[in-house]
Design an enzyme around this catalytic site. Sequence first.
Site, PDB file in Angstrom:
ATOM      1  N   ASN A  20     -77.260  39.121 -83.308  1.00 27.74           N
ATOM      2  CA  ASN A  20     -77.198  40.583 -83.211  1.00 27.74           C
ATOM      3  C   ASN A  20     -78.353  41.300 -83.910  1.00 27.74           C
ATOM      4  OD1 ASN A  20     -76.159  39.775 -85.660  1.00 27.74           O
ATOM      5  ND2 ASN A  20     -74.619  41.380 -85.745  1.00 27.74           N
ATOM      6  N   GLU A  77     -75.955  38.697 -99.722  1.00 34.15           N
ATOM      7  CA  GLU A  77     -77.363  38.879 -99.384  1.00 34.15           C
ATOM      8  C   GLU A  77     -77.776  40.212 -99.971  1.00 34.15           C
ATOM      9  OE1 GLU A  77     -77.532  38.141 -95.055  1.00 34.15           O
ATOM     10  OE2 GLU A  77     -78.341  36.188 -95.635  1.00 34.15           O
ATOM     11  N   GLU A 121     -72.254  34.547 -94.232  1.00 28.55           N
ATOM     12  CA  GLU A 121     -72.063  35.941 -93.818  1.00 28.55           C
ATOM     13  C   GLU A 121     -71.340  35.891 -92.486  1.00 28.55           C
ATOM     14  OE1 GLU A 121     -72.652  38.529 -95.489  1.00 28.55           O
ATOM     15  OE2 GLU A 121     -73.983  37.822 -97.059  1.00 28.55           O
ATOM     16  N   CYS A 172     -71.418  43.056 -87.432  1.00 29.57           N
ATOM     17  CA  CYS A 172     -70.341  42.315 -88.115  1.00 29.57           C
ATOM     18  C   CYS A 172     -69.429  43.228 -88.919  1.00 29.57           C
ATOM     19  CB  CYS A 172     -70.950  41.265 -89.024  1.00 29.57           C
ATOM     20  SG  CYS A 172     -72.207  41.947 -90.113  1.00 29.57           S
TER      21      CYS A 172
HETATM   22  P1  NDP Z   1     -72.136  31.879 -84.133  1.00 32.21           P
HETATM   23  O1  NDP Z   1     -71.270  31.490 -85.265  1.00 32.21           O
HETATM   24  O2  NDP Z   1     -71.741  31.466 -82.778  1.00 32.21           O
HETATM   25  O3  NDP Z   1     -73.623  31.311 -84.355  1.00 32.21           O
HETATM   26  C1  NDP Z   1     -74.359  31.598 -85.525  1.00 32.21           C
HETATM   27  C2  NDP Z   1     -75.465  30.567 -85.670  1.00 32.21           C
HETATM   28  O4  NDP Z   1     -74.918  29.305 -86.062  1.00 32.21           O
HETATM   29  C3  NDP Z   1     -76.234  30.303 -84.390  1.00 32.21           C
HETATM   30  O5  NDP Z   1     -77.594  30.098 -84.719  1.00 32.21           O
HETATM   31  C4  NDP Z   1     -75.569  29.045 -83.882  1.00 32.21           C
HETATM   32  O6  NDP Z   1     -76.386  28.328 -83.017  1.00 32.21           O
HETATM   33  C5  NDP Z   1     -75.347  28.294 -85.171  1.00 32.21           C
HETATM   34  N1  NDP Z   1     -74.296  27.286 -85.135  1.00 32.21           N
HETATM   35  C6  NDP Z   1     -73.189  27.254 -84.354  1.00 32.21           C
HETATM   36  N2  NDP Z   1     -72.409  26.194 -84.678  1.00 32.21           N
HETATM   37  C7  NDP Z   1     -73.039  25.536 -85.708  1.00 32.21           C
HETATM   38  C8  NDP Z   1     -72.745  24.380 -86.497  1.00 32.21           C
HETATM   39  N3  NDP Z   1     -71.635  23.674 -86.309  1.00 32.21           N
HETATM   40  N4  NDP Z   1     -73.624  24.009 -87.461  1.00 32.21           N
HETATM   41  C9  NDP Z   1     -74.737  24.728 -87.689  1.00 32.21           C
HETATM   42  N5  NDP Z   1     -75.081  25.835 -86.972  1.00 32.21           N
HETATM   43  C10 NDP Z   1     -74.237  26.240 -85.995  1.00 32.21           C
HETATM   44  O7  NDP Z   1     -72.308  33.456 -84.262  1.00 32.21           O
HETATM   45  P2  NDP Z   1     -72.969  34.456 -83.207  1.00 32.21           P
HETATM   46  O8  NDP Z   1     -74.402  34.111 -83.032  1.00 32.21           O
HETATM   47  O9  NDP Z   1     -72.066  34.503 -82.031  1.00 32.21           O
HETATM   48  O10 NDP Z   1     -72.916  35.851 -83.992  1.00 32.21           O
HETATM   49  C11 NDP Z   1     -71.825  36.680 -83.997  1.00 32.21           C
HETATM   50  C12 NDP Z   1     -70.997  36.467 -85.255  1.00 32.21           C
HETATM   51  O11 NDP Z   1     -71.811  36.650 -86.402  1.00 32.21           O
HETATM   52  C13 NDP Z   1     -69.889  37.474 -85.374  1.00 32.21           C
HETATM   53  O12 NDP Z   1     -68.697  36.849 -85.819  1.00 32.21           O
HETATM   54  C14 NDP Z   1     -70.401  38.422 -86.450  1.00 32.21           C
HETATM   55  O13 NDP Z   1     -69.387  39.106 -87.135  1.00 32.21           O
HETATM   56  C15 NDP Z   1     -71.160  37.488 -87.326  1.00 32.21           C
HETATM   57  N6  NDP Z   1     -72.143  38.229 -88.107  1.00 32.21           N
HETATM   58  C16 NDP Z   1     -71.942  38.348 -89.470  1.00 32.21           C
HETATM   59  C17 NDP Z   1     -72.817  39.102 -90.238  1.00 32.21           C
HETATM   60  C18 NDP Z   1     -72.620  39.231 -91.703  1.00 32.21           C
HETATM   61  O14 NDP Z   1     -73.595  39.553 -92.371  1.00 32.21           O
HETATM   62  N7  NDP Z   1     -71.444  39.009 -92.248  1.00 32.21           N
HETATM   63  C19 NDP Z   1     -73.947  39.812 -89.627  1.00 32.21           C
HETATM   64  C20 NDP Z   1     -74.091  39.578 -88.214  1.00 32.21           C
HETATM   65  C21 NDP Z   1     -73.201  38.819 -87.486  1.00 32.21           C
HETATM   66  P3  NDP Z   1     -76.347  28.714 -81.436  1.00 32.21           P
HETATM   67  O15 NDP Z   1     -76.453  30.172 -81.292  1.00 32.21           O
HETATM   68  O16 NDP Z   1     -77.513  28.033 -80.927  1.00 32.21           O
HETATM   69  O17 NDP Z   1     -75.043  28.166 -80.958  1.00 32.21           O
END
Ligand code: NDP
Length: 691
Positions: free
Chosen positions: A356, A665, A453, A487
Amino acid sequence: MDLSHELEETRRCQLIEVTIDSLAELGYVGTTLAQIAGRAGVSSGLVAHYFGDKDGLLAAAFRSLARRVSDQVRMRLRQVSTPRSHIQAVIDANLAPEEFDQRTGSAWLAFWGQVLHVKSLRRVQSVYQRRMLTTLRSSLRRLVSPDQAQSLAAMIAAMIDGVWLRAALSGWREADSASARALLTEFVDQRLESERLKAEAQGAGAEGHRSGGGSRGGEHAGVPERFASINPATGEVLGYVKAAGPAEINAAVRAAQRGQQQWAAMTGAERARVLRRAAQALRSRNQELAELESRDTGKPIQETLVVDVISGADCLEYFAALAQSLSGEHIDLGPQAFGYTRREPLGVVAGIGAWNYPLQIACWKAAPALACGNAMIFKPAELTPFTAVKLEEILLEAGLPPGVFQVVQGFAQTGRLLTHHPDIRKVSLTGEVATGKAVMADAAQTLKNVTLELGGKSPLIIFEDAKLDNAVAGALLGNFYSTGQVCSNATRVFVHASIKAEFLERLVKRVSVMRIGDPMDPATQVGPLVSEQHMHKVLKYIERGRTEGARLLIGGHRLTTGNLARGYFVAPTVFDECRDDMAIVREEIFGPVMSVLSFSDEREVIERANATPFGLAAGVFTNDLTRGHRVIAELQAGTCWLNHYNVTPIELPFGGVKMSGLGRENGRAAIEHYTQLKSVYVALADVEAPY
Ligand code: NDP
């Protein structure tokens, strides 16, 4: 579900099973209501009570078979993450051994034979087909061009049906489940390989950074893990990227170790200079980077121009200042000794980003890591791979030693290579709760530090004395910025019953004039969702909101007029009369969907606001500051806003409690997470030993 409802459900399911038995034995014509009733030992009237007539009964049975396959697809999809493995999940579920079983297969065959004649069966079949095509198409779009994805999805679906049908018509002699799946797998692999060669010959797209020619996902040898990044506003391919495999990750870690030694040996002031130069470069390239970010994420340019790049630059500047003032403590131990602590870098750390805020997340992780003298290997989300690579270029140009910040591309497997690597000392993830749990479990194998996060379902509480226009603005910022893909969004808006009608009137008026469209148009306020798959997830939640009884005030649908049809646009949506137990109120949707709830008492609203496993953020609007601070002190959330929402200055630590994460962060707090303390005892007197 109460007992009588449960009994009814069980009886319905039994009748459906009897129907499938009957179809398998007697075919469509031989299966009648009376016959089903006889087999089940109930009256025909009871069967009619549940299903109406024969068509109703058969449609329910057909739906049950189709649902079982869909559940299987969904379950398999959850276990894998690459586009190629998503396609395989569809093939494997549709051609699973249980679908080739004589009883199930004969029932399917009986239905296929009637689809053209019976409207209710046709409806089930078209939903089933549409679902299969959508899943295939959205995975294929990550591998080939949208046109190719469209036609290849249709081919795969037709082949699945064709292979199954031939097997069925031959009485299951011509093919079994394993050979049918092998045939489809080979077909898909060949088609993808030929598309890849074609695209390479045309020199298509920008290859991703540190992609490593030979990397493989491991599940389907022979299929390079090369994926496309799609512009969600148009469905067009922006470029191709290759996933990093074990060899690339090992090489990146070695380069990071070399670079980190050099970087950590520099003074804080020298490191600060590099970070400041990078911040300056981000600012001067704001337009170009914001445009790239908008194309990759679909976020309106009016947002990316003022937030994404600038917030990254602010973060680099802030941590540059801290790099110069990192210090330990002096501890007086009396005349014989003193102690001191040194804040030392961890070494090589990993950052894994969500889609995002790709560039902002890369900066929010890189800046504190680098300021403290670490090297970072960063993996952006596969949906948004491009701007992190620009940050790497910028940092190198600013004087960062090679290897100290590297971007690797890929899916969850690549992320796991980082979380498992024994020479990586920390992982900072921004992502979903489920990913956070998986990362933490993996990191435990090598006892890595983690910062998580994660997601949220944050409350915004609007008291009766709040300045109403500010509260409406806060609710809008907390739900529709970045098309709701934030998020910390305040997706549970609790409004005091005495002002709810007025609040909703002003809110809906402002939502109704929001400008939705091309993210590159400076007037656009709301862009598309990040992907087709995500759009369907959001639309499904909207549907659930409706069926669970929430009152839709505005929005609630996909936008398909003109050019919007090419992208993944969903109208900003507001539901009123929500209840705490509804799925739209409990679960993170990550789209432009606001749920409004009413309350009348301070204690009641605090309890309801806290009744969630999440704890990322919360907001309160009130003119009574005593009450404001009192309520905020009781809210279980890592980040709170009083009379505002979703502003995140770098100076303030950001992060969640409960299931929304660990660690912080930004702010000085981030330093704690990127350094380790060394305690030193210094003797000032002779050493006495009792030996
Ligand atoms: P995901 O959890 O699907 O993916 C996040 C990252 O983790 C991606 O780069 C993904 O790779 C990678 N990933 C997935 N599975 C694994 C694993 N088992 N081991 C290591 N890396 C892995 O999140 P989204 O990208 O869908 O983002 C949306 C989510 O992020 C929402 O829940 C949102 O609330 C949260 N978010 C939280 C924030 C915060 O600061 N608290 C800020 C912004 C978003 P790939 O994409 O290649 O699958």
